[in-house]
Design a protein around this motif. Structure first.
Motif, PDB file in Angstrom:
ATOM      1  N   ALA A 167     -68.004 -21.003  47.185  1.00 41.38           N
ATOM      2  CA  ALA A 167     -67.922 -21.094  45.729  1.00 41.38           C
ATOM      3  C   ALA A 167     -66.593 -20.537  45.227  1.00 41.38           C
ATOM      4  N   HIS A 168     -66.144 -19.433  45.808  1.00 42.81           N
ATOM      5  CA  HIS A 168     -64.864 -18.854  45.410  1.00 42.81           C
ATOM      6  C   HIS A 168     -63.718 -19.835  45.671  1.00 42.81           C
ATOM      7  N   SER A 169     -63.783 -20.540  46.803  1.00 46.35           N
ATOM      8  CA  SER A 169     -62.725 -21.507  47.108  1.00 46.35           C
ATOM      9  C   SER A 169     -62.754 -22.675  46.125  1.00 46.35           C
ATOM     10  N   VAL A 170     -63.939 -23.059  45.695  1.00 45.81           N
ATOM     11  CA  VAL A 170     -64.059 -24.136  44.718  1.00 45.81           C
ATOM     12  C   VAL A 170     -63.484 -23.699  43.372  1.00 45.81           C
ATOM     13  N   PHE A 171     -63.839 -22.479  42.941  1.00 47.93           N
ATOM     14  CA  PHE A 171     -63.286 -21.957  41.692  1.00 47.93           C
ATOM     15  C   PHE A 171     -61.755 -21.897  41.762  1.00 47.93           C
ATOM     16  N   ALA A 172     -61.235 -21.477  42.906  1.00 53.51           N
ATOM     17  CA  ALA A 172     -59.786 -21.378  43.069  1.00 53.51           C
ATOM     18  C   ALA A 172     -59.137 -22.754  42.966  1.00 53.51           C
ATOM     19  N   SER A 173     -59.810 -23.777  43.497  1.00 51.87           N
ATOM     20  CA  SER A 173     -59.254 -25.129  43.417  1.00 51.87           C
ATOM     21  C   SER A 173     -59.208 -25.618  41.976  1.00 51.87           C
ATOM     22  N   PHE A 174     -60.188 -25.218  41.159  1.00 54.19           N
ATOM     23  CA  PHE A 174     -60.170 -25.587  39.745  1.00 54.19           C
ATOM     24  C   PHE A 174     -58.920 -25.040  39.067  1.00 54.19           C
ATOM     25  N   ALA A 175     -58.548 -23.817  39.440  1.00 50.03           N
ATOM     26  CA  ALA A 175     -57.388 -23.179  38.813  1.00 50.03           C
ATOM     27  C   ALA A 175     -56.088 -23.900  39.150  1.00 50.03           C
ATOM     28  N   GLN A 176     -56.098 -24.685  40.238  1.00 53.77           N
ATOM     29  CA  GLN A 176     -54.893 -25.386  40.661  1.00 53.77           C
ATOM     30  C   GLN A 176     -54.749 -26.767  40.020  1.00 53.77           C
ATOM     31  N   ILE A 177     -55.764 -27.187  39.279  1.00 54.84           N
ATOM     32  CA  ILE A 177     -55.708 -28.508  38.667  1.00 54.84           C
ATOM     33  C   ILE A 177     -54.624 -28.545  37.599  1.00 54.84           C
ATOM     34  N   GLY A 178     -53.753 -29.530  37.700  1.00 52.90           N
ATOM     35  CA  GLY A 178     -52.644 -29.633  36.747  1.00 52.90           C
ATOM     36  C   GLY A 178     -53.061 -30.357  35.476  1.00 52.90           C
ATOM     37  N   ALA A 179     -53.262 -31.646  35.573  1.00 50.86           N
ATOM     38  CA  ALA A 179     -53.651 -32.450  34.410  1.00 50.86           C
ATOM     39  C   ALA A 179     -55.130 -32.240  34.113  1.00 50.86           C
ATOM     40  N   VAL A 180     -55.438 -31.872  32.885  1.00 51.55           N
ATOM     41  CA  VAL A 180     -56.827 -31.646  32.489  1.00 51.55           C
ATOM     42  C   VAL A 180     -57.127 -32.439  31.221  1.00 51.55           C
ATOM     43  N   THR A 181     -58.385 -32.410  30.835  1.00 55.58           N
ATOM     44  CA  THR A 181     -58.840 -33.147  29.654  1.00 55.58           C
ATOM     45  C   THR A 181     -58.979 -32.208  28.463  1.00 55.58           C
ATOM     46  N   THR A 182     -58.586 -32.670  27.301  1.00 55.63           N
ATOM     47  CA  THR A 182     -58.748 -31.903  26.078  1.00 55.63           C
ATOM     48  C   THR A 182     -59.838 -32.540  25.216  1.00 55.63           C
ATOM     49  N   GLU A 183     -60.310 -31.777  24.249  1.00 58.63           N
ATOM     50  CA  GLU A 183     -61.300 -32.301  23.310  1.00 58.63           C
ATOM     51  C   GLU A 183     -60.762 -33.522  22.572  1.00 58.63           C
ATOM     52  N   ALA A 184     -59.464 -33.480  22.243  1.00 56.57           N
ATOM     53  CA  ALA A 184     -58.854 -34.608  21.527  1.00 56.57           C
ATOM     54  C   ALA A 184     -58.844 -35.873  22.378  1.00 56.57           C
ATOM     55  N   ASP A 185     -58.660 -35.728  23.699  1.00 60.68           N
ATOM     56  CA  ASP A 185     -58.713 -36.884  24.596  1.00 60.68           C
ATOM     57  C   ASP A 185     -60.067 -37.584  24.496  1.00 60.68           C
ATOM     58  N   VAL A 186     -61.117 -36.788  24.456  1.00 59.63           N
ATOM     59  CA  VAL A 186     -62.464 -37.347  24.416  1.00 59.63           C
ATOM     60  C   VAL A 186     -62.741 -37.989  23.061  1.00 59.63           C
ATOM     61  N   ALA A 187     -62.340 -37.322  21.992  1.00 59.69           N
ATOM     62  CA  ALA A 187     -62.531 -37.897  20.657  1.00 59.69           C
ATOM     63  C   ALA A 187     -61.837 -39.244  20.542  1.00 59.69           C
ATOM     64  N   GLN A 188     -60.619 -39.346  21.082  1.00 58.76           N
ATOM     65  CA  GLN A 188     -59.876 -40.602  21.023  1.00 58.76           C
ATOM     66  C   GLN A 188     -60.560 -41.671  21.861  1.00 58.76           C
TER      67      GLN A 188
END
Length: 249
Positions: free
Chosen positions: A199-220
């Motif tokens: 689980a710790h390794s999975v959480f760490a991989s999340f922190a390495q994600i560059g491009a992410v989604t914003t609320e505005a992306d979803v609204a659009q």
């Protein structure tokens, strides 16, 4: 005529942003949430904030009685879950499905009579990019959203004869939302000691994600799914979700 959209789960995140987006575009907005807070949204006659628990039939009936004509339903309300499936009580599994799967189905069933009678209307179901690529430790959440993907694709065919459109919006990873905090109590004890290093390794991989989604992306994306022409069913929202949708399988 000004169109009316009813959006579920508007207390934060995607729903809150989507309600503001449609309001800014000149629509009548019915923003629903379990505990209504009118201070979160713009005021005025085109914005109504109503209580709604999508897991309760009486709550759905009450909001439909107050809403009147609904041109677009956006099924956004959902709850998150992160944890080892082995440690997840079946009661928790059912709780997730009640909100994420049966809730949107119940809302769709409630609005369809008026839409089919008018032969006009759109239903937009918000799922997740977890349906686009396997992710660990979210098996229950992914299952609840994948069920809605299948439901939506079939329902879209079923309602073509009534000129009612059914669409999917698939948000990517959005760390700015309250996905984790909203489900923190539900997730207690779902990472047994044996799973902790993974689980710790999975959480760490999340922190390495560059491009992410914003609320505005979803609204659009919800706006595009609602107003766009054509037969497109799925609308990935956010740079990461778009990349997953375009990746070879």
């Amino acid at each position: 005529m000004t169109h009316t959209v009813l959006i579920t789960g508007c207390s934060s995140g995607y729903g809150l942003e989507t309600a503001g987006h449609f309001h800014a575009k000149g629509w009548n907005v019915i923003a629903t949430m379990r505990s209504p807070r009118a201070d979160l949204l713009p005021t005025g006659e085109r914005m109504r904030v109503l209580p709604l628990d999508v897991t309760r039939a009486d709550s759905i009936a009450a909001v439909l009685a107050q809403a009147g004509r609904i041109d677009v339903l956006v099924n956004n309300a959902g709850i998150g879950l992160f944890g080892a499936f082995e440690a997840t009580p079946m009661a928790t599994v059912r709780e997730v499905f009640e909100t994420n799967t049966f809730g949107p189905m119940a809302m769709a069933q409630a609005v369809l009579p008026q839409m089919c009678a008018r032969r006009a209307g759109t239903i937009v179901n918000v799922t997740s990019s977890a349906t686009l690529a396997p992710m660990p430790l979210v098996a229950v959440y992914t299952a609840s959203k994948t069920a809605i993907e299948g439901f939506t694709a079939s329902l879209a065919f079923e309602l073509e004869a009534f000129n009612v459109r059914v669409k999917l919006v698939q948000p990517g990873y959005a760390p700015s939302t309250r996905f984790t905090s909203n489900g923190s109590e539900r997730m207690q004890g779902l990472i047994p000691e044996a799973y902790a290093p993974y689980a710790h390794s999975v959480f760490a991989s999340f922190a390495q994600i560059g491009a992410v989604t914003t609320e505005a992306d979803v609204a659009q994306a919800v706006w595009q799914a609602t107003t766009g022409a054509g037969a497109q069913l799925r609308f990935p929202a956010g740079e990461d979700a778009v990349a997953l949708a375009q990746a070879p399988r």
